[in-house]
Write a protein that holds these residues in place. Sequence first.
Motif, PDB file in Angstrom:
ATOM      1  N   GLY A 739     -22.876 -27.249  11.796  1.00 41.07           N
ATOM      2  CA  GLY A 739     -21.793 -26.844  12.866  1.00 41.07           C
ATOM      3  C   GLY A 739     -20.882 -25.781  12.531  1.00 41.07           C
ATOM      4  N   GLY A 740     -21.610 -24.769  11.819  1.00 40.50           N
ATOM      5  CA  GLY A 740     -20.693 -23.810  11.434  1.00 40.50           C
ATOM      6  C   GLY A 740     -20.105 -23.632  10.177  1.00 40.50           C
ATOM      7  N   TYR A 741     -20.220 -22.606   9.232  1.00 44.00           N
ATOM      8  CA  TYR A 741     -19.436 -22.470   7.902  1.00 44.00           C
ATOM      9  C   TYR A 741     -18.657 -21.362   7.541  1.00 44.00           C
ATOM     10  CZ  TYR A 741     -23.801 -19.611   7.337  1.00 44.00           C
ATOM     11  OH  TYR A 741     -24.805 -18.594   7.758  1.00 44.00           O
ATOM     12  N   THR A 742     -17.673 -21.564   6.803  1.00 45.62           N
ATOM     13  CA  THR A 742     -16.838 -20.722   6.161  1.00 45.62           C
ATOM     14  C   THR A 742     -16.505 -20.591   4.973  1.00 45.62           C
ATOM     15  OG1 THR A 742     -15.308 -20.847   8.336  1.00 45.62           O
ATOM     16  CG2 THR A 742     -14.458 -19.736   6.495  1.00 45.62           C
ATOM     17  N   LEU A 743     -16.845 -19.283   4.118  1.00 44.73           N
ATOM     18  CA  LEU A 743     -16.633 -19.639   2.560  1.00 44.73           C
ATOM     19  C   LEU A 743     -16.178 -18.177   2.264  1.00 44.73           C
ATOM     20  CD1 LEU A 743     -17.019 -20.832   0.053  1.00 44.73           C
ATOM     21  CD2 LEU A 743     -19.395 -19.758  -0.228  1.00 44.73           C
ATOM     22  N   LYS A 744     -14.659 -18.279   1.445  1.00 49.17           N
ATOM     23  CA  LYS A 744     -14.288 -16.915   1.142  1.00 49.17           C
ATOM     24  C   LYS A 744     -13.364 -17.125   0.042  1.00 49.17           C
ATOM     25  CE  LYS A 744     -10.433 -15.761   3.850  1.00 49.17           C
ATOM     26  NZ  LYS A 744      -9.838 -15.306   5.025  1.00 49.17           N
ATOM     27  N   LEU A 745     -13.391 -16.274  -0.990  1.00 48.60           N
ATOM     28  CA  LEU A 745     -12.660 -16.340  -2.032  1.00 48.60           C
ATOM     29  C   LEU A 745     -11.635 -15.217  -2.230  1.00 48.60           C
ATOM     30  CD1 LEU A 745     -12.359 -17.925  -5.010  1.00 48.60           C
ATOM     31  CD2 LEU A 745     -14.063 -16.233  -5.738  1.00 48.60           C
ATOM     32  N   GLU A 746     -10.500 -15.437  -2.592  1.00 50.45           N
ATOM     33  CA  GLU A 746      -9.368 -14.662  -2.674  1.00 50.45           C
ATOM     34  C   GLU A 746      -8.555 -14.760  -3.810  1.00 50.45           C
ATOM     35  OE1 GLU A 746      -7.710 -13.655   1.583  1.00 50.45           O
ATOM     36  OE2 GLU A 746      -7.976 -15.651   1.110  1.00 50.45           O
ATOM     37  N   TYR A 747      -7.628 -13.641  -4.818  1.00 52.72           N
ATOM     38  CA  TYR A 747      -6.950 -13.928  -5.508  1.00 52.72           C
ATOM     39  C   TYR A 747      -5.751 -13.309  -5.708  1.00 52.72           C
ATOM     40  CZ  TYR A 747      -7.452  -9.477  -7.451  1.00 52.72           C
ATOM     41  OH  TYR A 747      -7.142  -8.084  -7.806  1.00 52.72           O
ATOM     42  N   LEU A 749      -2.782 -11.828  -9.152  1.00 53.11           N
ATOM     43  CA  LEU A 749      -2.671 -11.764 -10.560  1.00 53.11           C
ATOM     44  C   LEU A 749      -1.266 -11.919 -10.747  1.00 53.11           C
ATOM     45  CD1 LEU A 749      -3.623 -11.278 -13.220  1.00 53.11           C
ATOM     46  CD2 LEU A 749      -3.707  -8.596 -12.828  1.00 53.11           C
ATOM     47  N   ASN A 750      -0.609 -12.932 -11.514  1.00 53.62           N
ATOM     48  CA  ASN A 750       0.711 -12.799 -11.784  1.00 53.62           C
ATOM     49  C   ASN A 750       1.400 -12.853 -10.780  1.00 53.62           C
ATOM     50  OD1 ASN A 750       0.042 -13.037 -14.623  1.00 53.62           O
ATOM     51  ND2 ASN A 750      -0.267 -10.763 -14.674  1.00 53.62           N
ATOM     52  N   GLY A 751       1.193 -13.513  -9.568  1.00 55.05           N
ATOM     53  CA  GLY A 751       1.869 -13.481  -8.325  1.00 55.05           C
ATOM     54  C   GLY A 751       1.831 -12.408  -7.488  1.00 55.05           C
ATOM     55  N   SER A 752       0.905 -11.451  -7.561  1.00 51.63           N
ATOM     56  CA  SER A 752       0.711 -10.396  -6.635  1.00 51.63           C
ATOM     57  C   SER A 752       0.234 -10.918  -5.353  1.00 51.63           C
ATOM     58  CB  SER A 752      -0.303  -9.366  -7.266  1.00 51.63           C
ATOM     59  OG  SER A 752      -1.824 -10.071  -7.246  1.00 51.63           O
ATOM     60  N   LYS A 753       0.095  -9.978  -4.196  1.00 50.73           N
ATOM     61  CA  LYS A 753      -0.223 -10.468  -3.032  1.00 50.73           C
ATOM     62  C   LYS A 753      -1.779 -10.718  -3.093  1.00 50.73           C
ATOM     63  CE  LYS A 753      -1.043  -7.745   1.509  1.00 50.73           C
ATOM     64  NZ  LYS A 753      -1.096  -6.624   2.218  1.00 50.73           N
ATOM     65  N   LEU A 754      -1.932 -11.716  -1.973  1.00 49.61           N
ATOM     66  CA  LEU A 754      -3.548 -12.186  -2.027  1.00 49.61           C
ATOM     67  C   LEU A 754      -4.601 -10.838  -1.790  1.00 49.61           C
ATOM     68  CD1 LEU A 754      -2.809 -15.346  -1.975  1.00 49.61           C
ATOM     69  CD2 LEU A 754      -4.043 -15.491   0.034  1.00 49.61           C
ATOM     70  N   MET A 755      -5.482 -10.833  -2.349  1.00 50.21           N
ATOM     71  CA  MET A 755      -6.756  -9.894  -2.200  1.00 50.21           C
ATOM     72  C   MET A 755      -7.902 -10.433  -2.177  1.00 50.21           C
ATOM     73  SD  MET A 755      -4.849  -6.927  -4.349  1.00 50.21           S
ATOM     74  CE  MET A 755      -4.505  -8.328  -5.605  1.00 50.21           C
ATOM     75  N   PRO A 756      -8.955 -10.049  -1.610  1.00 54.83           N
ATOM     76  CA  PRO A 756     -10.364 -10.362  -1.647  1.00 54.83           C
ATOM     77  C   PRO A 756     -10.776 -10.090  -3.087  1.00 54.83           C
ATOM     78  CG  PRO A 756     -10.164  -8.955   0.216  1.00 54.83           C
ATOM     79  CD  PRO A 756      -9.056  -8.865  -0.747  1.00 54.83           C
ATOM     80  N   VAL A 757     -11.609 -10.953  -3.723  1.00 56.77           N
ATOM     81  CA  VAL A 757     -12.318 -10.577  -5.116  1.00 56.77           C
ATOM     82  C   VAL A 757     -13.007  -9.427  -5.207  1.00 56.77           C
ATOM     83  CG1 VAL A 757     -13.604 -11.639  -7.116  1.00 56.77           C
ATOM     84  CG2 VAL A 757     -12.033 -12.912  -5.965  1.00 56.77           C
ATOM     85  N   PRO A 758     -12.711  -8.215  -5.611  1.00 61.46           N
ATOM     86  CA  PRO A 758     -13.611  -7.042  -5.670  1.00 61.46           C
ATOM     87  C   PRO A 758     -15.018  -7.481  -5.928  1.00 61.46           C
ATOM     88  CG  PRO A 758     -11.600  -6.689  -6.744  1.00 61.46           C
ATOM     89  CD  PRO A 758     -11.710  -8.113  -6.779  1.00 61.46           C
ATOM     90  N   ASP A 759     -15.906  -6.636  -5.287  1.00 67.29           N
ATOM     91  CA  ASP A 759     -17.514  -6.901  -5.590  1.00 67.29           C
ATOM     92  C   ASP A 759     -17.791  -6.400  -6.941  1.00 67.29           C
ATOM     93  OD1 ASP A 759     -17.879  -7.524  -2.971  1.00 67.29           O
ATOM     94  OD2 ASP A 759     -18.963  -5.868  -2.396  1.00 67.29           O
ATOM     95  N   ASN A 760     -17.023  -5.459  -7.378  1.00 60.26           N
ATOM     96  CA  ASN A 760     -17.439  -5.197  -8.908  1.00 60.26           C
ATOM     97  C   ASN A 760     -17.072  -5.885  -9.980  1.00 60.26           C
ATOM     98  OD1 ASN A 760     -14.706  -4.285  -8.805  1.00 60.26           O
ATOM     99  ND2 ASN A 760     -15.115  -1.936  -8.987  1.00 60.26           N
ATOM    100  N   TRP A 761     -16.012  -6.853  -9.640  1.00 58.37           N
ATOM    101  CA  TRP A 761     -15.854  -7.743 -10.685  1.00 58.37           C
ATOM    102  C   TRP A 761     -16.963  -8.947 -10.824  1.00 58.37           C
ATOM    103  CZ3 TRP A 761     -10.182 -10.067 -10.097  1.00 58.37           C
ATOM    104  CH2 TRP A 761      -9.165  -8.923 -10.212  1.00 58.37           C
ATOM    105  N   LEU A 762     -17.885  -8.933  -9.817  1.00 60.86           N
ATOM    106  CA  LEU A 762     -18.815 -10.024  -9.828  1.00 60.86           C
ATOM    107  C   LEU A 762     -20.209  -9.564 -10.554  1.00 60.86           C
ATOM    108  CD1 LEU A 762     -18.153 -11.671  -6.491  1.00 60.86           C
ATOM    109  CD2 LEU A 762     -17.297 -12.205  -8.656  1.00 60.86           C
ATOM    110  N   LYS A 763     -20.668 -10.243 -11.190  1.00 57.47           N
ATOM    111  CA  LYS A 763     -22.041  -9.823 -12.243  1.00 57.47           C
ATOM    112  C   LYS A 763     -22.950 -10.902 -11.907  1.00 57.47           C
ATOM    113  CE  LYS A 763     -19.774  -6.253 -13.341  1.00 57.47           C
ATOM    114  NZ  LYS A 763     -19.937  -4.827 -12.978  1.00 57.47           N
ATOM    115  N   ARG A 764     -24.381 -10.449 -12.038  1.00 57.27           N
ATOM    116  CA  ARG A 764     -25.486 -11.556 -11.917  1.00 57.27           C
ATOM    117  C   ARG A 764     -25.945 -11.656 -13.292  1.00 57.27           C
ATOM    118  NH1 ARG A 764     -27.854  -7.918  -7.730  1.00 57.27           N
ATOM    119  NH2 ARG A 764     -29.642  -7.648  -9.207  1.00 57.27           N
ATOM    120  N   LYS A 765     -26.497 -12.797 -13.368  1.00 56.34           N
ATOM    121  CA  LYS A 765     -27.005 -13.318 -14.691  1.00 56.34           C
ATOM    122  C   LYS A 765     -28.529 -12.494 -14.903  1.00 56.34           C
ATOM    123  CE  LYS A 765     -24.738 -17.934 -15.081  1.00 56.34           C
ATOM    124  NZ  LYS A 765     -25.142 -19.485 -15.135  1.00 56.34           N
TER     125      LYS A 765
END
Length: 765
Positions: A739-747, A749-765
């Motif tokens: 019926g339709g999906y949503t998936l989003k991850l934000e972060y 740091l130490n109480g800063s404003k909400l931001m999307p997790v940057p692509d360059n933080w994520l690494k493949r195995k």
Amino acid sequence: MLKPLKMTVLAAILYSSTLAAQDADPGRYPLIPYPQEITTAKGEFIIGRQTNIVAPKVFANELKQLQLLMTTYLGGPLPVAAKPGASSIVLVQDNTITGEEEYHLQITPERVTLSARTGTGIFRGIESMHQLFPVNRTPVADRLKSFYLPAADIKDHPTWEWRGMHLDVARHFFSIEYVKKYIDMLALYKMNKLHLHLSDDQGWRIEIKKYPLLTSQGAWRTFNNQDSVCMSKAKENPDMAIDTQHIVVRNGKTMYGGFYTQKQMKDIIAYAAARHIEIIPEIDMPGHMMAAIKAYPFLACSQENGWGVTFSTPICPCKEETFKFAEDVFSEIAALFPSQYIHLGADEVEKTSWANSPLCADVMKANNLKSVEELQSYFVKRMEKFFNSKGKKLIGWDEILEGGISPTAVLMYWRSWVPKAPIEAAKHGNKVIMTPGNPLYFDAVPDRNSISNVYHFEPIPKQLNAEEAKYIMGAQANLWTEWIASEKRADYMIMPRMTALAEVLWTHHQRYENYLERLASHYTLLDDMGVHYRLPDLEGFTEDNVFIDKGELAVKKPLKDLTIHYTTDGSIPTAASPELPQPMAITKTESIKLAAFSRFGNRGDIYNLRFRQVNYLAPVTEKAGQTGLNLDFYKGAFKSVTKIKADADSAMTVSNVVIPAGLGKEGKPFGAKLHGYIDVPETGIYSFYLTCDDGGILYIGGEEVVNNDGWHAPVQKSGQIALQKGVHPLLVSFVEGGGGYTLKLEYSLNGSKLMPVPDNWLKRK
């Protein structure tokens, strides 16, 4: 005809300040929806008992509505005069104004002039005036001696013709008084359609004189599984409790329900019409008819009446008795409701009984119908012809596309997971009302993203060209009430996100930050109206919080007059609970419940906070691969991420925590695991916010950080983890129920404003 007050060119130059590049001061002009054009000015018009109103007879209804407002604020109506005096509010019929809802409001220190061609335009302008009236009145509102309107020149009209709200009174019943309050909320924000869902499996709510059992039996039930869910949740949240006014004891049985007589409904219709709101009735056929079939069993194809594979047994479209019943019912509905529209529903039809019926086999053969979907289309088209004979237009949910749609039917699009439906309908030349489940099903529990999601909703699908886009009539939000058993809960679910939809549909300008500033004034206005709205989200914490040596709870209050109360013993906070110190020191592992309260005692969400003392998690030493994540895909229905099967059906790579468009079959359930590493650039306390529809869990370094598991509508959950700089294993497990999906991850740091997790933080195995 009276003419608007004019000013000299020099006076206008000295007096006014047109805001072309910036918005009007949101504190002085807190208008929602925002006007199409506004020229602000210095000075105010004072309204007091000496002010008179000048209005032509054609605006007698609008004069009455304006006087009701004046009575609320000043204790009585203002005098009505034949011509303007020293202090006048002048209503003017101006036939040069072309739009049905268009108005021109001029406020100067000497006079208020409200011009429109129609009463509808005048009423929309009155509601703009209403929003400029003072707020912050006391709970027992003292009558004011006078108040002021800020000077301005407003030229305004709507973008879309259909600006609607829906109310399901079938699953849980709502009083006449509440329906009128609902209408008042719509009127304040210039909404113009109320879609009343009057029948369903759980109850029949409108008197049909030819079939009295529909209400004497079909309007009442013993408590069902939806009621039991509400009762259970009421232990933590009293607003979930079933309204006792709709509970009776009959023959020793406790029964829940209620219905509107036709006389009562005429009163509701007249109340709405006076506020220029059109009520569209929905009697849902051929499915969702269990309440009717129990009262009149001949409506079904066989003796079976209950639940099929997915939905309830429908009425039988292969009996002439069924069509006679439907035509009798809709004859009374058509005579009762002045609206040009009747909503047939025609969604979620369990067609198993049709497929097994010899009667239906004969009808399908006689009419050259190749499938039960075409049989449903046969029913819908036949009913549409009957509606047309009564001077009415048919609206149906987007399932009416299946099996073929007539060129004149109006389609109401709700299935977010079938994005082609409104496009096909518009290209076919059918009018379309947009009401996709995400974000316009207001029965979905709101979170911190809900208002933004509604405000940034775009009614026109991108795939339509300018000519095809003309078939989009507008949009509405729906309030299905399976788990909304009280009027307070209904208020909470629609407000304030309805204000965001109102601005989308009236203005269609994107000025979100300014809208939020204007909205701050409306909470007090809603207090004055007795609306139990959802308070703005508190910030400064997550649901699961960590600290190293010592921590603190520093809550950011979104409104200055809120008080925040807390408990540490597991009990529900009340206005009598201790007020939260700012900040509150945290020195040990503990759990805290807190809630905000408005000045009238309206309680916000209850936050269940956990605090844990931890050490920083050390990074791993293995080397991460290229930017992105691995995604393993699993076919099947998994109600929890812990139930995802062992072996993946396919694998791919993605750039972030996202589900690629088109993954899996349209609307079908599946599971997914996104895994790899997160490379954090500095040591600190990281807060993560995981939004899911349906469910998901975030793991970092093997630890569960955010649990948002289970099948549910889009909702955000949060948690914290203390990370040392470097690479940490990351896994997001996700399940989609169909019926339709949503998936989003934000972060943050130490109480800063909400931001999307940057692509360059994520690494493949």
